[in-house]
Design an enzyme around this catalytic site. Structure first.
Site: not given
Length: 592
Positions: A99, A2
């Protein structure tokens, strides 16, 4: 993978903070095609751009714990999150499946030591809304980026420098860093950033941030141990570590592809993945226009045409095979785009290959495995066998034309004595790891390997991230996972270069999956088109016809013009042309 960013302790109005965090987010929105999030509690703000590979319906960021006190922005993949989740469940109630929440929970339960338990690649920041303090960390070898700056008392961070430059005044150029780029682009931009006041959080380090104070701490540093295991033990351990690392790197809710050259590293990843995955990963291989007309003569780091090797092995492994052609509508336009994408300045012609591969792969998959870090931690460069290179950092610089490159700098910058400065800096880097170039033998190899690991690898990983993420694609690096690092740290040069062959232990381990033709294929870097020299000369000549204060202040026009007039162009000269074009194009976007 990201994009993350934030502004902490802003001294402006709430409206200004809202405007700035939005500008920062927009500048790196290519990193998150699947979603975006923003949190603002003046004078603080966080943003996130999401590329979702795990828990697509949950794990949106910025992510808050149940109390709302702690906010997380996180970039990367902690591959062992399922195992960690089971350890944490007695102490923490999970509400998502990915996660992201595991990273926050691990920090809440284990504190700073949580990073020691993570297998994978990551850069993240956790904000405490009560104490108004933050914790930020980066993975062991620096696969995921974290850049930051402090402007007066305001702390700003992002995944890319260009995002910071969207909200701060463009800083002055660090002239020593600029000289390093001109002389040694393959080592540049990490020790000292090209912009004064902008910092890269170093691999294996974390920050503790409070109003008016930022402290840096080391939690991991790769290095070679002096204890030597028997060769057969190291080979078995390396094979086990690679199998485990590839299995971890394939963990995702979507298929993972592969950049596939037919060289040892990507071939090994492909062979292990073909054996382990529930599907056959798609292999992406770069080619060029009129590819079969190219003479891939052996050069400094490229030794052969990859295509025949890649095609044959993909067929053997039954991998879906995709040829990606590097096609320039305009060479000048492609060079300009490359400099816009890479805010640390493009260093290698192979970045064209990374760019075209990323664009093609992103149309089909969200992530690819890459062979980066294999050479830099496993004695993968055959020039390390040359005493003329290993006994001094200047040996490496001159292998790639360092003395000639010095003449490309303006007389004013030449008076800074950058060759002497870089020689001292790189010697000091090796000395910090306990090695002296002058001692010869294995110690010289370890000194140079330290330089390659701490600078060359950082530049390589940055380029991999910046080009894949420009396309909204995640690059996964199995050779950089802790399992592999642990084994690699036990291999000394006598085994790493046994029988005069680079990467000997990895090659021996690879025989469990590959034929000898691939396991023992000589190192050859990601290919580039060697026919572009004349085209580069034309592009640089055109740029030099334009008025440019940056060129006049920092570069030596007569030397650049002489490059444009060469009747034939060698490999090093072609690289100099490429670098000077990229630097001039970069200066138009990222310099004052």
């Amino acid at each position: 993978m990201c994009g993350i960013g934030g502004i902490l302790y802003s001294t402006g109005t709430r409206n200004l903070l809202q405007q700035q965090i939005t500008q920062l987010a927009v500048r790196q929105q290519h990193r998150g095609p699947d979603g975006e999030g923003l949190w603002l509690q003046s004078p603080h703000a966080l943003c996130h751009q999401r590329l979702s590979l795990v828990d697509e319906k949950g794990s949106a960021q910025p992510f808050a714990d149940a109390s709302g006190r702690y906010m997380l922005v996180y970039n990367g993949e902690v591959y062992n999150y399922q195992e960690l989740r089971r350890e944490l469940q007695p102490y923490y109630r999970f509400t998502t499946e990915g996660d992201t929440e595991v990273v926050l929970a691990a920090w809440l339960i284990w504190g700073v030591s949580c990073v020691q338990r993570f297998t994978g690649m990551f850069a993240f920041l956790i904000w405490d809304t009560v104490t108004e303090t933050a914790f930020a960390a980066r993975d062991a070898v620096g696969v995921k980026p974290f850049v930051y700056t402090v402007q007066q008392q305001t702390f700003l961070f992002a995944s890319e420098v260009k995002a910071l430059l969207a909200v701060i005044s463009t800083p002055a150029i660090n002239e020593y860093a600029l000289a390093e780029y001109v002389i040694a682009p393959y080592l540049s931009g990490d020790g000292e950033a090209i912009h004064n006041g902008i910092c890269y959080l170093q691999p294996g380090t974390y920050l503790q941030i409070s109003r008016g104070a930022v402290t840096t701490h080391s939690w991991y540093r790769f290095g070679w141990q002096q204890q030597q295991q028997p060769e057969e033990v190291l080979t078995a351990q390396m094979a086990d570590a690679l199998a485990q690392s590839v299995a971890m790197s394939l963990r995702a809710d979507v298929p993972v592809g592969l950049f596939f050259s037919g060289g040892l590293d990507s071939s090994l990843l492909g062979a292990i993945a073909a054996e382990q995955a529930a599907y056959k990963p798609t292999a992406y291989t770069i080619t060029f226009q009129q590819h079969h007309d190219i003479q891939f003569d052996a050069t400094t780091i490229v030794n052969a045409d990859d295509l025949p090797y890649a095609q044959k092995l993909a067929h053997t492994l039954q991998l879906p095979f995709h040829r990606v052609e590097a096609r320039h509508r305009s060479l000048a336009g492609s060079l300009q785009l490359l400099a816009q994408i890479n805010d640390r300045i493009p260093a290698w012609e192979q970045e064209f290959s990374q760019h075209f591969l990323s664009i093609a792969a992103a149309k089909k998959v969200k992530a690819v495995m890459v062979g980066d870090a294999a050479d830099e931690i496993n004695y993968g460069y055959f020039f390390l066998l040359k005493d003329t290179v290993n006994t001094s950092p200047l040996g490496l610089l001159n292998l790639f034309g360092g003395t000639e490159r010095l003449g490309l700098l303006s007389p004013r910058l030449q008076r800074l004595q950058p060759l002497e400065y870089l020689n001292h800096t790189y010697r000091q880097l090796a000395a910090e790891a306990g090695y002296d170039f002058a001692r010869g033998g294995e110690e010289s190899v370890l000194a140079m390997s330290t330089l390659v690991h701490r600078r060359w690898l950082q530049r390589l990983l940055h380029n991999g991230d910046i080009h894949t993420m420009h396309a909204g694609l995640e690059a996964r690096v199995p050779f950089a996972n802790r399992e592999v690092l642990t084994v690699a740290s036990q291999v000394l040069p006598r085994y790493g270069f046994k029988a005069g062959m680079e990467k000997y232990v990895v090659r021996t381990a690879a025989l469990g999956w590959l034929d000898k033709a691939y396991a023992w294929r000589k190192k050859s870097a990601l290919p580039r088109d060697p026919r572009l020299g004349k085209g580069y000369q034309q592009v640089l000549h055109t740029l030099l016809q334009q008025r440019n204060d940056f060129v006049d202040a920092c570069l030596h026009r007569p030397a650049l013009e002489a490059l444009c007039q060469l009747p034939t162009v060698t490999e090093n000269e072609r690289m100099m042309l490429f670098n000077m074009i990229c630097l001039i194009n970069w200066s138009k976007v990222y310099a004052n």
